[in-house]
Scaffold this active site. Structure first.
Site, PDB file in Angstrom:
ATOM      1  CG  ASN A 210      -0.211  -0.061   2.503  1.00 46.00           C
ATOM      2  OD1 ASN A 210       0.542   0.847   2.824  1.00 46.00           O
ATOM      3  ND2 ASN A 210      -0.390  -1.147   3.258  1.00 46.00           N
ATOM      4  CG  ASP A 305      -6.833  -6.546  14.322  1.00 45.35           C
ATOM      5  OD1 ASP A 305      -5.969  -5.709  13.998  1.00 45.35           O
ATOM      6  OD2 ASP A 305      -7.837  -6.267  15.009  1.00 45.35           O
ATOM      7  CE  LYS A 340      -8.766  -2.715  13.671  1.00 48.24           C
ATOM      8  NZ  LYS A 340      -7.723  -3.534  13.050  1.00 48.24           N
TER       9      LYS A 340
HETATM   10  O1  PMT Z   1       3.121   6.170   6.387  1.00 47.07           O
HETATM   11  P1  PMT Z   1       2.574   7.496   5.920  1.00 47.07           P
HETATM   12  O2  PMT Z   1       2.733   7.663   4.435  1.00 47.07           O
HETATM   13  O3  PMT Z   1       3.108   8.665   6.694  1.00 47.07           O
HETATM   14  O4  PMT Z   1       1.001   7.459   6.165  1.00 47.07           O
HETATM   15  C1  PMT Z   1       0.492   7.450   7.451  1.00 47.07           C
HETATM   16  C2  PMT Z   1      -0.699   6.485   7.576  1.00 47.07           C
HETATM   17  C3  PMT Z   1      -1.858   7.002   6.756  1.00 47.07           C
HETATM   18  C4  PMT Z   1      -0.298   5.090   7.094  1.00 47.07           C
HETATM   19  C5  PMT Z   1      -1.064   6.427   9.102  1.00 47.07           C
HETATM   20  O5  PMT Z   1      -1.417   7.701   9.545  1.00 47.07           O
HETATM   21  C6  PMT Z   1      -2.214   5.461   9.345  1.00 47.07           C
HETATM   22  O6  PMT Z   1      -3.371   5.768   9.228  1.00 47.07           O
HETATM   23  N1  PMT Z   1      -1.849   4.217   9.708  1.00 47.07           N
HETATM   24  C7  PMT Z   1      -2.806   3.079   9.859  1.00 47.07           C
HETATM   25  C8  PMT Z   1      -3.150   2.543   8.513  1.00 47.07           C
HETATM   26  C9  PMT Z   1      -4.147   1.382   8.567  1.00 47.07           C
HETATM   27  O7  PMT Z   1      -3.770   0.290   8.277  1.00 47.07           O
HETATM   28  O8  PMT Z   1      -5.323   1.684   9.056  1.00 47.07           O
HETATM   29  P2  PMT Z   1      -6.566   0.638   9.160  1.00 47.07           P
HETATM   30  O9  PMT Z   1      -7.740   1.520   9.420  1.00 47.07           O
HETATM   31  O10 PMT Z   1      -6.603  -0.276   7.995  1.00 47.07           O
HETATM   32  O11 PMT Z   1      -6.205  -0.213  10.432  1.00 47.07           O
HETATM   33  C10 PMT Z   1      -6.652   0.132  11.748  1.00 47.07           C
HETATM   34  C11 PMT Z   1      -5.610  -0.239  12.775  1.00 47.07           C
HETATM   35  O12 PMT Z   1      -5.431  -1.650  12.790  1.00 47.07           O
HETATM   36  C12 PMT Z   1      -4.246   0.369  12.537  1.00 47.07           C
HETATM   37  O13 PMT Z   1      -3.699   0.768  13.778  1.00 47.07           O
HETATM   38  C13 PMT Z   1      -3.435  -0.781  11.939  1.00 47.07           C
HETATM   39  O14 PMT Z   1      -2.042  -0.689  12.248  1.00 47.07           O
HETATM   40  C14 PMT Z   1      -4.079  -1.986  12.634  1.00 47.07           C
HETATM   41  N2  PMT Z   1      -4.025  -3.246  11.872  1.00 47.07           N
HETATM   42  C15 PMT Z   1      -4.649  -3.410  10.686  1.00 47.07           C
HETATM   43  C16 PMT Z   1      -4.629  -4.644  10.045  1.00 47.07           C
HETATM   44  C17 PMT Z   1      -3.937  -5.723  10.641  1.00 47.07           C
HETATM   45  N3  PMT Z   1      -3.873  -6.908  10.064  1.00 47.07           N
HETATM   46  N4  PMT Z   1      -3.327  -5.539  11.815  1.00 47.07           N
HETATM   47  C18 PMT Z   1      -3.362  -4.344  12.443  1.00 47.07           C
HETATM   48  O15 PMT Z   1      -2.783  -4.192  13.522  1.00 47.07           O
END
Ligand code: PMT
Length: 400
Positions: A210, A305, A340
């Site tokens: 991504n 997750d 979560k």
């Molecule tokens: O890296 P940059 O270019 O500076 O961009 C920053 C960012 C946009 C990546 C950052 O600010 C951000 O939003 N990071 C989280 C991205 C994400 O995966 O969001 P999500 O809404 O899909 O996931 C929610 C949470 O679950 C996040 O804390 C993620 O780390 C966690 N997750 C998701 C999937 C997974 N399998 N395991 C996880 O722990």
């Protein structure tokens, strides 16, 4: 000048195989300019000789509560008053139990009762002893009294088992104490943070990933380090230079990241999941896939997750997530906060030169019973603002 210069540290050494590491600890503290006095329990002298610690500290080792010679040189109350800080390393399971019980049955426990100095303990013991409910309760009680915990670390133990219970390396103990003596609102806190994307291989030459650049996570890691935290950064592949943090661990896939995060989570006070972890991954083909058909279907499997695993640990750190959304920011973020089981979530809009890759960002932050908007700013500034808010919520959750 070192922050240790002229600082009076009373090092308590209790019985355990890790007691031999006290020698290195004393050497490091003395080299940094600290004035070190050592107190050993009887059991500790079975593992390392007082003479070794005497030679390294340049001062007589204290061992007995009722020894007239020791008492005439400096009695135990004076010793308790003398210390700017008491550090017990290693702290055995028995010593933790006696501290919790308020015992004063030897010199070290008596000093701990009689002092106003901050008390830092670095436990070391067999994994099963560390995980025993009695030890857990002792630790919880000691923490609630304001005693600072250092470690333990994970890994292979002297008994041949593997798991949590190793004494934190002397260099890391020193680093934590440096922050205790130094400035910074995050002093003494251990932050684990994930950043960047993950890469999920399709075959030996292709992967799914991504747009995360790692900028937001690296900015948070660096800001926390500058504010005194001991920082472990677990990063997916990025084009950025590794930031100046205590531990920098590079991983590739969501599975690698899961393993690395879980390995460090129990010894962290706080976890920030800023990584953009792949939600789905293919099974990797062993050879490069040939373009023999006009379409190609990939079957994807849901990844674990990671943050959900962290927040369900028994000894979970304060857990902060991110939400990257293209629509319904608040509703989706609130759902993630709940599902979560997070302590706090920072939500950002992504896509169309927002959130991902760019240098600035804005965040809507939610926690149970509150929310705050952090307006658009460079990610370094935004990181500092978010850390202030996280620390506020961390302290609020620990005062209840
Ligand atoms: O890296 P940059 O270019 O500076 O961009 C920053 C960012 C946009 C990546 C950052 O600010 C951000 O939003 N990071 C989280 C991205 C994400 O995966 O969001 P999500 O809404 O899909 O996931 C929610 C949470 O679950 C996040 O804390 C993620 O780390 C966690 N997750 C998701 C999937 C997974 N399998 N395991 C996880 O722990």
């Amino acid at each position: 000048m070192s922050v240790f210069s002229g600082k009076k540290i009373l090092l308590g050494v209790s019985g355990g195989i890790a007691a031999y590491k006290a020698a290195e600890l004393v050497r490091l503290m003395v080299t940094e300019g600290a004035i070190v006095r050592v107190v050993m329990t009887e059991a500790a002298t079975q593992f390392i000789t007082p003479l070794t610690l005497e030679a390294l500290s340049g001062s007589k080792v204290h061992r007995h509560l009722f020894d007239p010679l020791e008492e005439s040189a400096m009695n135990h109350i004076d010793l308790a008053r003398w210390a700017d800080l008491i550090l017990i390393a290693p702290a055995s399971a028995d010593l933790l139990a006696r501290l919790r019980g308020g015992h004063a049955d030897d010199l070290l426990t008596t000093l701990c009762l009689a002092t106003n100095a901050p008390l830092w303990v670095a436990p070391a013991m067999n994994r099963v002893m560390w995980e025993h409910p009695a030890t857990k309760e002792n630790i919880d009680t000691l923490r609630s009294r304001g005693i600072h915990l250092l470690g333990p670390d994970q890994g292979i133990q002297a008994c041949g088992e593997s798991g949590p219970g190793r004494l934190l390396e002397p260099g890391l103990i020193l680093k934590a104490l440096e922050q205790a003596f130094g400035a910074g609102p995050w002093a003494g806190l251990r932050l684990l943070i994930s950043a960047g994307p993950t890469r999920e291989p399709i075959d030996p030459v292709r992967y799914l990933s991504n747009r995360s650049s790692g900028k937001m996570g690296y900015a948070l890691a660096e800001a926390a380090q500058q504010q005194g935290a001991v920082v472990t950064l677990i990063s997916g592949p990025t084009a950025l230079s590794p930031p100046k943090v205590d531990h920098f661990i590079e991983v590739e896939t969501a599975k690698d990241m899961l393993e690395a995060v879980l390995h460090h989570a129990s010894s962290a006070d706080m976890f920030i999941g800023s990584a953009a972890v792949a939600d789905y991954a293919p099974n990797m083909a062993p050879q490069k896939i040939k373009k023999e058909t006009s379409t190609l279907t990939l079957e994807l499997y849901k990844t674990v997750d990671i943050i959900g695993q962290v927040s369900s640990l028994d000894d979970r750190p304060f857990t902060v997530g991110f939400a990257a959304e293209t629509e319904n920011l608040e509703a989706h973020a609130r759902l993630k906060l709940k599902h979560k089981a997070l302590d706090l979530i920072a939500a950002n809009h992504v896509g169309d030169h927002q959130g991902f890759e760019v240098d600035d960002n804005e965040l809507m932050v939610f926690w149970e019973g509150g929310q705050r908007f952090l307006p658009r700013a460079h990610k370094t500034q935004l990181a500092a603002e978010l850390l202030t808010l996280i620390l506020e919520r961390y302290h609020a959750s620990h005062s209840t």
